[in-house]
Design a protein around this motif. Structure first.
Motif, PDB file in Angstrom:
ATOM      1  N   PHE A  13       0.840  -1.188   0.000  1.00 18.59           N
ATOM      2  CA  PHE A  13       0.000   0.000   0.000  1.00 18.59           C
ATOM      3  C   PHE A  13       0.880   1.245   0.000  1.00 18.59           C
ATOM      4  O   PHE A  13       1.936   1.277   0.610  1.00 18.59           O
ATOM      5  CB  PHE A  13      -0.898   0.035   1.246  1.00 18.59           C
ATOM      6  CG  PHE A  13      -1.774  -1.175   1.378  1.00 18.59           C
ATOM      7  CD1 PHE A  13      -2.902  -1.311   0.591  1.00 18.59           C
ATOM      8  CD2 PHE A  13      -1.466  -2.173   2.275  1.00 18.59           C
ATOM      9  CE1 PHE A  13      -3.717  -2.428   0.708  1.00 18.59           C
ATOM     10  CE2 PHE A  13      -2.274  -3.294   2.406  1.00 18.59           C
ATOM     11  CZ  PHE A  13      -3.396  -3.416   1.617  1.00 18.59           C
ATOM     12  N   ILE A  14       0.420   2.284  -0.654  1.00 22.16           N
ATOM     13  CA  ILE A  14       1.139   3.551  -0.697  1.00 22.16           C
ATOM     14  C   ILE A  14       1.031   4.232   0.666  1.00 22.16           C
ATOM     15  O   ILE A  14      -0.035   4.250   1.278  1.00 22.16           O
ATOM     16  CB  ILE A  14       0.547   4.457  -1.797  1.00 22.16           C
ATOM     17  CG1 ILE A  14       0.788   3.829  -3.163  1.00 22.16           C
ATOM     18  CG2 ILE A  14       1.140   5.853  -1.727  1.00 22.16           C
ATOM     19  CD1 ILE A  14       0.103   4.552  -4.294  1.00 22.16           C
ATOM     20  N   ARG A  15       2.143   4.788   1.138  1.00 20.88           N
ATOM     21  CA  ARG A  15       2.142   5.539   2.394  1.00 20.88           C
ATOM     22  C   ARG A  15       1.765   6.981   2.120  1.00 20.88           C
ATOM     23  O   ARG A  15       2.211   7.578   1.151  1.00 20.88           O
ATOM     24  CB  ARG A  15       3.520   5.523   3.038  1.00 20.88           C
ATOM     25  CG  ARG A  15       3.857   4.236   3.688  1.00 20.88           C
ATOM     26  CD  ARG A  15       5.137   4.353   4.443  1.00 20.88           C
ATOM     27  NE  ARG A  15       6.254   4.546   3.517  1.00 20.88           N
ATOM     28  CZ  ARG A  15       7.499   4.693   3.882  1.00 20.88           C
ATOM     29  NH1 ARG A  15       7.811   4.689   5.152  1.00 20.88           N
ATOM     30  NH2 ARG A  15       8.446   4.847   3.001  1.00 20.88           N
ATOM     31  N   MET A  16       0.928   7.530   3.005  1.00 19.88           N
ATOM     32  CA  MET A  16       0.568   8.948   2.943  1.00 19.88           C
ATOM     33  C   MET A  16       1.195   9.617   4.156  1.00 19.88           C
ATOM     34  O   MET A  16       1.080   9.117   5.277  1.00 19.88           O
ATOM     35  CB  MET A  16      -0.946   9.119   3.000  1.00 19.88           C
ATOM     36  CG  MET A  16      -1.677   8.512   1.828  1.00 19.88           C
ATOM     37  SD  MET A  16      -3.459   8.704   1.988  1.00 19.88           S
ATOM     38  CE  MET A  16      -3.796   7.583   3.348  1.00 19.88           C
ATOM     39  N   PHE A  17       1.876  10.724   3.924  1.00 22.81           N
ATOM     40  CA  PHE A  17       2.480  11.457   5.032  1.00 22.81           C
ATOM     41  C   PHE A  17       1.406  12.356   5.618  1.00 22.81           C
ATOM     42  O   PHE A  17       0.849  13.202   4.935  1.00 22.81           O
ATOM     43  CB  PHE A  17       3.713  12.208   4.546  1.00 22.81           C
ATOM     44  CG  PHE A  17       4.760  11.244   4.085  1.00 22.81           C
ATOM     45  CD1 PHE A  17       5.608  10.642   5.001  1.00 22.81           C
ATOM     46  CD2 PHE A  17       4.863  10.888   2.753  1.00 22.81           C
ATOM     47  CE1 PHE A  17       6.553   9.715   4.587  1.00 22.81           C
ATOM     48  CE2 PHE A  17       5.806   9.962   2.327  1.00 22.81           C
ATOM     49  CZ  PHE A  17       6.657   9.373   3.252  1.00 22.81           C
ATOM     50  N   VAL A  18       1.091  12.125   6.880  1.00 26.64           N
ATOM     51  CA  VAL A  18      -0.047  12.754   7.536  1.00 26.64           C
ATOM     52  C   VAL A  18       0.430  13.502   8.774  1.00 26.64           C
ATOM     53  O   VAL A  18       1.192  12.965   9.582  1.00 26.64           O
ATOM     54  CB  VAL A  18      -1.077  11.673   7.959  1.00 26.64           C
ATOM     55  CG1 VAL A  18      -2.266  12.301   8.651  1.00 26.64           C
ATOM     56  CG2 VAL A  18      -1.517  10.848   6.774  1.00 26.64           C
ATOM     57  N   ASP A  19      -0.016  14.745   8.913  1.00 21.40           N
ATOM     58  CA  ASP A  19       0.289  15.539  10.099  1.00 21.40           C
ATOM     59  C   ASP A  19      -0.963  15.554  10.961  1.00 21.40           C
ATOM     60  O   ASP A  19      -1.860  16.377  10.745  1.00 21.40           O
ATOM     61  CB  ASP A  19       0.702  16.953   9.676  1.00 21.40           C
ATOM     62  CG  ASP A  19       1.065  17.821  10.862  1.00 21.40           C
ATOM     63  OD1 ASP A  19       1.364  17.274  11.943  1.00 21.40           O
ATOM     64  OD2 ASP A  19       1.053  19.050  10.701  1.00 21.40           O
ATOM     65  N   ALA A  20      -1.036  14.630  11.921  1.00 25.35           N
ATOM     66  CA  ALA A  20      -2.228  14.512  12.758  1.00 25.35           C
ATOM     67  C   ALA A  20      -1.838  13.947  14.119  1.00 25.35           C
ATOM     68  O   ALA A  20      -0.795  13.310  14.264  1.00 25.35           O
ATOM     69  CB  ALA A  20      -3.259  13.606  12.093  1.00 25.35           C
ATOM     70  N   LYS A  21      -2.657  14.188  15.097  1.00 27.54           N
ATOM     71  CA  LYS A  21      -2.456  13.623  16.429  1.00 27.54           C
ATOM     72  C   LYS A  21      -2.918  12.166  16.437  1.00 27.54           C
ATOM     73  O   LYS A  21      -3.882  11.810  15.766  1.00 27.54           O
ATOM     74  CB  LYS A  21      -3.230  14.401  17.486  1.00 27.54           C
ATOM     75  CG  LYS A  21      -2.675  15.769  17.742  1.00 27.54           C
ATOM     76  CD  LYS A  21      -1.305  15.678  18.378  1.00 27.54           C
ATOM     77  CE  LYS A  21      -0.719  17.055  18.620  1.00 27.54           C
ATOM     78  NZ  LYS A  21       0.705  17.014  18.887  1.00 27.54           N
ATOM     79  N   VAL A  22      -2.204  11.370  17.219  1.00 30.28           N
ATOM     80  CA  VAL A  22      -2.560   9.966  17.388  1.00 30.28           C
ATOM     81  C   VAL A  22      -2.809   9.738  18.874  1.00 30.28           C
ATOM     82  O   VAL A  22      -1.951  10.036  19.703  1.00 30.28           O
ATOM     83  CB  VAL A  22      -1.434   9.027  16.900  1.00 30.28           C
ATOM     84  CG1 VAL A  22      -1.827   7.575  17.088  1.00 30.28           C
ATOM     85  CG2 VAL A  22      -1.077   9.298  15.459  1.00 30.28           C
ATOM     86  N   GLU A  23      -4.000   9.244  19.191  1.00 29.81           N
ATOM     87  CA  GLU A  23      -4.309   8.858  20.567  1.00 29.81           C
ATOM     88  C   GLU A  23      -4.038   7.359  20.666  1.00 29.81           C
ATOM     89  O   GLU A  23      -4.570   6.580  19.876  1.00 29.81           O
ATOM     90  CB  GLU A  23      -5.761   9.159  20.896  1.00 29.81           C
ATOM     91  CG  GLU A  23      -6.095  10.633  20.847  1.00 29.81           C
ATOM     92  CD  GLU A  23      -7.574  10.892  21.058  1.00 29.81           C
ATOM     93  OE1 GLU A  23      -8.185  10.234  21.944  1.00 29.81           O
ATOM     94  OE2 GLU A  23      -8.123  11.726  20.323  1.00 29.81           O
ATOM     95  N   PRO A  71     -14.008  11.551   9.416  1.00 32.01           N
ATOM     96  CA  PRO A  71     -13.993  10.894  10.724  1.00 32.01           C
ATOM     97  C   PRO A  71     -12.584  10.371  11.046  1.00 32.01           C
ATOM     98  O   PRO A  71     -11.796  10.090  10.141  1.00 32.01           O
ATOM     99  CB  PRO A  71     -14.976   9.734  10.546  1.00 32.01           C
ATOM    100  CG  PRO A  71     -14.960   9.447   9.088  1.00 32.01           C
ATOM    101  CD  PRO A  71     -14.720  10.768   8.416  1.00 32.01           C
ATOM    102  N   PRO A  72     -12.252  10.234  12.328  1.00 32.90           N
ATOM    103  CA  PRO A  72     -10.937   9.704  12.685  1.00 32.90           C
ATOM    104  C   PRO A  72     -10.843   8.215  12.339  1.00 32.90           C
ATOM    105  O   PRO A  72     -11.854   7.519  12.248  1.00 32.90           O
ATOM    106  CB  PRO A  72     -10.867   9.913  14.201  1.00 32.90           C
ATOM    107  CG  PRO A  72     -12.280  10.004  14.641  1.00 32.90           C
ATOM    108  CD  PRO A  72     -13.054  10.571  13.487  1.00 32.90           C
ATOM    109  N   LEU A  73      -9.620   7.765  12.139  1.00 31.60           N
ATOM    110  CA  LEU A  73      -9.363   6.344  11.936  1.00 31.60           C
ATOM    111  C   LEU A  73      -9.140   5.730  13.306  1.00 31.60           C
ATOM    112  O   LEU A  73      -8.279   6.177  14.060  1.00 31.60           O
ATOM    113  CB  LEU A  73      -8.116   6.126  11.078  1.00 31.60           C
ATOM    114  CG  LEU A  73      -7.575   4.702  11.044  1.00 31.60           C
ATOM    115  CD1 LEU A  73      -8.521   3.785  10.286  1.00 31.60           C
ATOM    116  CD2 LEU A  73      -6.185   4.657  10.450  1.00 31.60           C
ATOM    117  N   THR A  74      -9.935   4.745  13.662  1.00 34.27           N
ATOM    118  CA  THR A  74      -9.782   4.023  14.922  1.00 34.27           C
ATOM    119  C   THR A  74      -9.455   2.586  14.574  1.00 34.27           C
ATOM    120  O   THR A  74     -10.199   1.943  13.826  1.00 34.27           O
ATOM    121  CB  THR A  74     -11.074   4.094  15.760  1.00 34.27           C
ATOM    122  OG1 THR A  74     -11.419   5.467  15.940  1.00 34.27           O
ATOM    123  CG2 THR A  74     -10.886   3.435  17.106  1.00 34.27           C
TER     124      THR A  74
END
Length: 100
Positions: A13-23, A71-74
């Motif tokens: 799978f292609i990686r996407m560079f994401v600037d987001a918080k991870v809980e 929506p967030p990814l959980t």
């Protein structure tokens, strides 16, 4: 004129560079941590965190989108790498075991 690729993509799978918080939640202890995502793909997530995790450990992660309409990814994540960096943070990578 054709352009030849100088590399062969070895990822599924292609990686996407994401600037987001991870809980991050450890489901065994209930401990919560916050990290910063590095990249995301259909098969995994990589993030930076102040805490180290064991290879093989299962975590619950929630990656929040910067765009409020998404929506967030959980997901349930299985740790495949947790490397300490020079700045004291850990670069953690895991494979997505289950999307909730």
């Amino acid at each position: 004129m054709s352009i030849e690729r100088e590399y062969e993509e070895k990822r599924d799978f292609i990686r996407m560079f994401v600037d987001a918080k991870v809980e991050i939640t450890d489901p065994n202890t209930g401990d919560h941590f916050i990290g910063d995502s590095k990249n995301l793909s259909a098969g995994g997530v990589a993030f930076l965190c102040d805490h180290s995790f064991e290879v093989g450990q299962t975590l619950e992660v929630k990656v929040s989108s910067v765009q409020s309409q998404l929506p967030p990814l959980t997901a349930e994540l299985k740790v495949i790498r947790s490397d300490k960096r020079d700045d004291g943070q850990y670069e953690v990578a895991g494979s997505i075991a289950n999307v909730n």
